[in-house]
Design a protein around this motif. Structure first.
Motif, mmCIF file in Angstrom:
data_model
loop_
_atom_site.group_PDB
_atom_site.id
_atom_site.type_symbol
_atom_site.label_atom_id
_atom_site.label_comp_id
_atom_site.label_asym_id
_atom_site.label_seq_id
_atom_site.Cartn_x
_atom_site.Cartn_y
_atom_site.Cartn_z
ATOM 1 N N SER A 125 6.283 11.433 -63.404
ATOM 2 C CA SER A 125 6.152 12.496 -62.413
ATOM 3 C C SER A 125 6.190 13.838 -63.138
ATOM 4 C CB SER A 125 7.272 12.418 -61.377
ATOM 5 O OG SER A 125 8.517 12.697 -61.965
ATOM 6 N N GLY A 126 5.394 14.759 -62.676
ATOM 7 C CA GLY A 126 5.309 16.052 -63.331
ATOM 8 C C GLY A 126 4.129 16.151 -64.277
ATOM 9 N N ALA A 127 3.422 15.036 -64.461
ATOM 10 C CA ALA A 127 2.217 15.091 -65.287
ATOM 11 C C ALA A 127 1.164 15.894 -64.543
ATOM 12 C CB ALA A 127 1.716 13.678 -65.576
ATOM 13 N N HIS A 128 0.282 16.525 -65.258
ATOM 14 C CA HIS A 128 -0.811 17.345 -64.729
ATOM 15 C C HIS A 128 -0.326 18.675 -64.152
ATOM 16 C CE1 HIS A 128 -3.540 13.991 -65.265
ATOM 17 N NE2 HIS A 128 -2.702 13.230 -64.604
ATOM 18 N N GLU A 129 0.925 19.019 -64.340
ATOM 19 C CA GLU A 129 1.439 20.314 -63.872
ATOM 20 C C GLU A 129 1.410 21.315 -65.019
ATOM 21 O OE1 GLU A 129 5.331 20.246 -62.171
ATOM 22 O OE2 GLU A 129 4.818 18.696 -60.721
ATOM 23 N N LEU A 130 1.215 22.578 -64.668
ATOM 24 C CA LEU A 130 1.288 23.647 -65.658
ATOM 25 C C LEU A 130 2.759 23.948 -65.902
ATOM 26 C CD1 LEU A 130 -0.261 25.741 -67.370
ATOM 27 C CD2 LEU A 130 -0.064 27.297 -65.423
ATOM 28 N N VAL A 131 3.191 23.835 -67.165
ATOM 29 C CA VAL A 131 4.598 24.018 -67.524
ATOM 30 C C VAL A 131 4.721 25.206 -68.471
ATOM 31 C CG1 VAL A 131 6.625 22.951 -68.595
ATOM 32 C CG2 VAL A 131 5.032 21.548 -67.269
ATOM 33 N N GLN A 132 5.682 26.073 -68.184
ATOM 34 C CA GLN A 132 5.896 27.258 -69.005
ATOM 35 C C GLN A 132 7.121 27.061 -69.892
ATOM 36 O OE1 GLN A 132 6.934 30.730 -66.764
ATOM 37 N NE2 GLN A 132 6.854 32.085 -68.531
ATOM 38 N N THR A 133 6.929 27.286 -71.199
ATOM 39 C CA THR A 133 8.059 27.354 -72.119
ATOM 40 C C THR A 133 8.297 28.829 -72.390
ATOM 41 O OG1 THR A 133 6.641 27.193 -74.071
ATOM 42 C CG2 THR A 133 7.464 25.120 -73.154
ATOM 43 N N ASP A 134 9.069 29.159 -73.393
ATOM 44 C CA ASP A 134 9.384 30.562 -73.664
ATOM 45 C C ASP A 134 8.138 31.430 -73.823
ATOM 46 O OD1 ASP A 134 12.089 30.092 -73.548
ATOM 47 O OD2 ASP A 134 12.244 29.650 -75.688
ATOM 48 N N ASP A 135 7.166 30.947 -74.610
ATOM 49 C CA ASP A 135 5.994 31.783 -74.881
ATOM 50 C C ASP A 135 4.660 31.051 -74.757
ATOM 51 O OD1 ASP A 135 6.468 30.143 -77.012
ATOM 52 O OD2 ASP A 135 6.131 31.651 -78.547
ATOM 53 N N TYR B 171 2.200 27.756 -72.551
ATOM 54 C CA TYR B 171 1.978 26.961 -71.357
ATOM 55 C C TYR B 171 1.402 25.610 -71.778
ATOM 56 C CZ TYR B 171 2.673 31.282 -68.826
ATOM 57 O OH TYR B 171 3.223 32.438 -68.323
ATOM 58 N N TYR B 172 1.838 24.554 -71.101
ATOM 59 C CA TYR B 172 1.404 23.203 -71.430
ATOM 60 C C TYR B 172 1.067 22.441 -70.155
ATOM 61 C CZ TYR B 172 3.644 24.064 -75.938
ATOM 62 O OH TYR B 172 4.000 24.584 -77.140
ATOM 63 N N VAL B 173 0.190 21.455 -70.303
ATOM 64 C CA VAL B 173 -0.077 20.468 -69.264
ATOM 65 C C VAL B 173 0.022 19.111 -69.947
ATOM 66 C CG1 VAL B 173 -1.737 19.543 -67.617
ATOM 67 C CG2 VAL B 173 -1.582 22.008 -67.968
ATOM 68 N N VAL B 174 0.861 18.229 -69.419
ATOM 69 C CA VAL B 174 1.049 16.901 -69.995
ATOM 70 C C VAL B 174 0.137 15.928 -69.255
ATOM 71 C CG1 VAL B 174 2.683 15.014 -70.358
ATOM 72 C CG2 VAL B 174 3.418 17.377 -70.681
#
Length: 119
Positions: A63-73, A75-78
């Motif tokens: 769950s949470g795959a295909h979401e835009l995720v922000q780290t400190d600097d 952005y990722y999509v798993v």
């Protein structure tokens, strides 16, 4: 809202005559992404591990795959991938020998039956 590769956010302004004016205001890509990205702290532990370690293995749905995720600097999509490994699918030597013997015996029986039919 995205328009011509630019990002906008809705704005409203109350007018003196009691009406409200609605419009769009240009925002930077960075600001737009902040609105829609999920902070890494609020994502699934598997997604966090995939981002931090580069990989995560599970037999359950992620769950949470295909979401835009922000780290400190950044952005990722798993994206999940499916890899299935089958162990023990190679035939043992005993099975191979048995298959050959049964095949040869079957061929001999067929040939004997053909010979008896011809005579």
């Amino acid at each position: 809202m995205i328009q011509h590769s630019r990002f906008f956010q809705p704005i409203s302004e109350e007018r003196q005559n009691g009406t409200v004016w609605y419009g769009l205001e240009a925002v930077s890509q960075e600001e737009a992404l902040k609105y829609i990205a999920t902070p890494i702290e609020r994502t699934n532990k598997g997604v966090q591990t995939a981002i931090e370690a580069g990989a995560y293995e599970t037999s359950d749905e992620l769950s949470g795959a295909h979401e835009l995720v922000q780290t400190d600097d950044s952005y990722y999509v798993v994206y999940p991938t499916v890899v299935q490994e089958y162990e023990g699918t190679e035939r043992s030597l005993t099975v191979v020998v048995l298959q050959w013997l049964l095949g040869i015996a079957g061929a001999i029986l067929i040939l004997r039956g053909q010979r008896h039919r011809v005579e």
